[in-house]
Design a protein around this motif. Structure first.
Motif, PDB file in Angstrom:
ATOM      1  N   ASN A 144      19.485  26.002   1.431  1.00  0.00           N
ATOM      2  CA  ASN A 144      19.863  27.010   2.416  1.00  0.00           C
ATOM      3  C   ASN A 144      20.888  27.938   1.783  1.00  0.00           C
ATOM      4  OD1 ASN A 144      21.487  28.075   4.927  1.00  0.00           O
ATOM      5  ND2 ASN A 144      19.504  27.330   5.653  1.00  0.00           N
ATOM      6  N   ILE A 145      20.577  29.216   1.800  1.00  0.00           N
ATOM      7  CA  ILE A 145      21.412  30.241   1.174  1.00  0.00           C
ATOM      8  C   ILE A 145      21.874  31.227   2.253  1.00  0.00           C
ATOM      9  CG2 ILE A 145      21.441  32.120  -0.529  1.00  0.00           C
ATOM     10  CD1 ILE A 145      21.152  29.558  -1.985  1.00  0.00           C
ATOM     11  N   LYS A 146      23.117  31.697   2.136  1.00  0.00           N
ATOM     12  CA  LYS A 146      23.694  32.578   3.160  1.00  0.00           C
ATOM     13  C   LYS A 146      23.121  33.984   3.162  1.00  0.00           C
ATOM     14  CE  LYS A 146      28.134  30.229   3.452  1.00  0.00           C
ATOM     15  NZ  LYS A 146      29.573  30.304   3.193  1.00  0.00           N
ATOM     16  N   ASN A 147      22.822  34.520   1.962  1.00  0.00           N
ATOM     17  CA  ASN A 147      22.396  35.920   1.885  1.00  0.00           C
ATOM     18  C   ASN A 147      21.712  36.186   0.538  1.00  0.00           C
ATOM     19  OD1 ASN A 147      24.479  36.340  -0.085  1.00  0.00           O
ATOM     20  ND2 ASN A 147      25.942  36.569   1.589  1.00  0.00           N
ATOM     21  N   PRO A 148      21.095  37.360   0.390  1.00  0.00           N
ATOM     22  CA  PRO A 148      20.418  37.683  -0.874  1.00  0.00           C
ATOM     23  C   PRO A 148      21.335  37.596  -2.097  1.00  0.00           C
ATOM     24  CG  PRO A 148      19.713  39.207   0.809  1.00  0.00           C
ATOM     25  CD  PRO A 148      20.848  38.405   1.403  1.00  0.00           C
ATOM     26  N   ASP A 149      22.598  37.947  -1.947  1.00  0.00           N
ATOM     27  CA  ASP A 149      23.521  37.847  -3.084  1.00  0.00           C
ATOM     28  C   ASP A 149      23.653  36.402  -3.557  1.00  0.00           C
ATOM     29  OD1 ASP A 149      24.135  40.590  -3.288  1.00  0.00           O
ATOM     30  OD2 ASP A 149      25.639  40.431  -1.701  1.00  0.00           O
ATOM     31  N   GLY A 150      23.619  35.462  -2.620  1.00  0.00           N
ATOM     32  CA  GLY A 150      23.680  34.049  -2.978  1.00  0.00           C
ATOM     33  C   GLY A 150      22.460  33.611  -3.762  1.00  0.00           C
ATOM     34  N   LYS A 163      18.220  44.063  -8.386  1.00  0.00           N
ATOM     35  CA  LYS A 163      18.353  45.058  -7.317  1.00  0.00           C
ATOM     36  C   LYS A 163      17.097  45.092  -6.456  1.00  0.00           C
ATOM     37  CE  LYS A 163      21.590  48.089  -9.699  1.00  0.00           C
ATOM     38  NZ  LYS A 163      21.746  49.334 -10.453  1.00  0.00           N
ATOM     39  N   ARG A 164      15.928  45.080  -7.125  1.00  0.00           N
ATOM     40  CA  ARG A 164      14.663  45.070  -6.369  1.00  0.00           C
ATOM     41  C   ARG A 164      14.519  43.789  -5.558  1.00  0.00           C
ATOM     42  NH1 ARG A 164      12.740  46.970 -11.254  1.00  0.00           N
ATOM     43  NH2 ARG A 164      11.702  44.999 -11.705  1.00  0.00           N
ATOM     44  N   LEU A 165      14.895  42.667  -6.163  1.00  0.00           N
ATOM     45  CA  LEU A 165      14.808  41.386  -5.458  1.00  0.00           C
ATOM     46  C   LEU A 165      15.698  41.395  -4.221  1.00  0.00           C
ATOM     47  CD1 LEU A 165      13.878  38.436  -5.219  1.00  0.00           C
ATOM     48  CD2 LEU A 165      15.755  37.814  -6.763  1.00  0.00           C
ATOM     49  N   LYS A 166      16.908  41.912  -4.355  1.00  0.00           N
ATOM     50  CA  LYS A 166      17.828  41.954  -3.217  1.00  0.00           C
ATOM     51  C   LYS A 166      17.242  42.769  -2.066  1.00  0.00           C
ATOM     52  CE  LYS A 166      22.490  43.051  -1.771  1.00  0.00           C
ATOM     53  NZ  LYS A 166      23.851  43.389  -2.144  1.00  0.00           N
ATOM     54  N   ILE A 167      16.686  43.936  -2.382  1.00  0.00           N
ATOM     55  CA  ILE A 167      16.076  44.779  -1.346  1.00  0.00           C
ATOM     56  C   ILE A 167      14.931  44.034  -0.668  1.00  0.00           C
ATOM     57  CG2 ILE A 167      14.706  46.873  -0.965  1.00  0.00           C
ATOM     58  CD1 ILE A 167      16.486  48.155  -3.223  1.00  0.00           C
ATOM     59  N   GLN A 168      14.088  43.394  -1.484  1.00  0.00           N
ATOM     60  CA  GLN A 168      12.954  42.648  -0.936  1.00  0.00           C
ATOM     61  C   GLN A 168      13.430  41.514  -0.026  1.00  0.00           C
ATOM     62  OE1 GLN A 168      10.522  40.813  -3.943  1.00  0.00           O
ATOM     63  NE2 GLN A 168       8.866  40.366  -2.527  1.00  0.00           N
ATOM     64  N   LEU A 169      14.444  40.791  -0.465  1.00  0.00           N
ATOM     65  CA  LEU A 169      14.959  39.672   0.337  1.00  0.00           C
ATOM     66  C   LEU A 169      15.586  40.165   1.643  1.00  0.00           C
ATOM     67  CD1 LEU A 169      16.570  37.507  -2.481  1.00  0.00           C
ATOM     68  CD2 LEU A 169      14.515  36.949  -1.161  1.00  0.00           C
ATOM     69  N   GLU A 170      16.281  41.297   1.589  1.00  0.00           N
ATOM     70  CA  GLU A 170      16.892  41.859   2.800  1.00  0.00           C
ATOM     71  C   GLU A 170      15.832  42.283   3.813  1.00  0.00           C
ATOM     72  OE1 GLU A 170      21.014  43.688   0.936  1.00  0.00           O
ATOM     73  OE2 GLU A 170      19.245  44.968   1.012  1.00  0.00           O
ATOM     74  N   GLU A 171      14.707  42.785   3.299  1.00  0.00           N
ATOM     75  CA  GLU A 171      13.660  43.306   4.185  1.00  0.00           C
ATOM     76  C   GLU A 171      12.753  42.220   4.748  1.00  0.00           C
ATOM     77  OE1 GLU A 171      11.690  46.233   1.792  1.00  0.00           O
ATOM     78  OE2 GLU A 171      13.257  47.742   2.121  1.00  0.00           O
ATOM     79  N   THR A 172      12.668  41.075   4.069  1.00  0.00           N
ATOM     80  CA  THR A 172      11.659  40.091   4.466  1.00  0.00           C
ATOM     81  C   THR A 172      12.218  38.789   5.025  1.00  0.00           C
ATOM     82  OG1 THR A 172      11.574  39.161   2.235  1.00  0.00           O
ATOM     83  CG2 THR A 172      10.021  40.951   2.740  1.00  0.00           C
ATOM     84  N   THR A 173      13.540  38.625   5.014  1.00  0.00           N
ATOM     85  CA  THR A 173      14.105  37.336   5.387  1.00  0.00           C
ATOM     86  C   THR A 173      15.283  37.511   6.324  1.00  0.00           C
ATOM     87  OG1 THR A 173      13.474  36.543   3.196  1.00  0.00           O
ATOM     88  CG2 THR A 173      14.987  35.163   4.439  1.00  0.00           C
ATOM     89  N   ILE A 174      15.387  36.611   7.299  1.00  0.00           N
ATOM     90  CA  ILE A 174      16.555  36.573   8.177  1.00  0.00           C
ATOM     91  C   ILE A 174      17.516  35.554   7.569  1.00  0.00           C
ATOM     92  CG2 ILE A 174      17.381  35.962  10.474  1.00  0.00           C
ATOM     93  CD1 ILE A 174      14.547  36.799  11.492  1.00  0.00           C
ATOM     94  N   TRP A 175      18.758  35.982   7.339  1.00  0.00           N
ATOM     95  CA  TRP A 175      19.742  35.131   6.642  1.00  0.00           C
ATOM     96  C   TRP A 175      20.741  34.550   7.616  1.00  0.00           C
ATOM     97  CZ3 TRP A 175      18.430  33.991   1.866  1.00  0.00           C
ATOM     98  CH2 TRP A 175      17.500  34.816   1.249  1.00  0.00           C
ATOM     99  N   PRO A 176      21.272  33.342   7.362  1.00  0.00           N
ATOM    100  CA  PRO A 176      20.955  32.431   6.252  1.00  0.00           C
ATOM    101  C   PRO A 176      19.552  31.865   6.385  1.00  0.00           C
ATOM    102  CG  PRO A 176      22.483  31.368   7.760  1.00  0.00           C
ATOM    103  CD  PRO A 176      22.286  32.780   8.252  1.00  0.00           C
ATOM    104  N   SER A 177      18.996  31.441   5.250  1.00  0.00           N
ATOM    105  CA  SER A 177      17.621  30.953   5.222  1.00  0.00           C
ATOM    106  C   SER A 177      17.430  29.956   4.089  1.00  0.00           C
ATOM    107  CB  SER A 177      16.681  32.139   5.013  1.00  0.00           C
ATOM    108  OG  SER A 177      15.336  31.718   5.018  1.00  0.00           O
TER     109      SER A 177
END
Length: 95
Positions: free
Chosen positions: A72-78, A11-25
């Motif tokens: 290359n991943i589409k989103n934090p869930d990936g 859960k923490r990783l997902k929040i961090q990835l959402e806040e710091t990365t533009i997806w896909p990446s």
């Protein structure tokens, strides 16, 4: 208990990835595993057909192998899904 901890981690990783990365990446995974061809093969299979670039590097004594995977991943869930798939391989350390 440890399962709950890992869910909190994800859960923490997902929040961090959402806040710091533009997806896909592109995402860099790093794993350490005992130098066991079967375990390394299983990691490769998890990333088959994803266009991943996989780099292997053995430790000085050859006991461990570092596996770096850029994909290359589409989103934090990936990202989290791949971590969970690799986590079922015994003895793999995610960095």
């Amino acid at each position: 208990m440890s399962e709950l901890k890992s869910e909190d981690f994800y859960k923490r990783l997902k929040i961090q990835l959402e806040e710091t990365t533009i997806w896909p990446s592109n995402y860099l995974y790093k794993f350490i595993v005992l130098t066991d061809p079967d375990k390394i093969k299983r990691i490769h299979q998890i990333f088959d057909n994803t266009g991943a670039v996989i780099d292997l590097k053995k430790s000085k004594n050859g006991k461990y192998t570092s596996v770096s995977i850029t994909v290359n991943i589409k989103n934090p869930d990936g990202v989290i899904q791949k971590y969970k798939e690799v986590s079922i391989i015994e003895g793999v350390i995610s960095l």
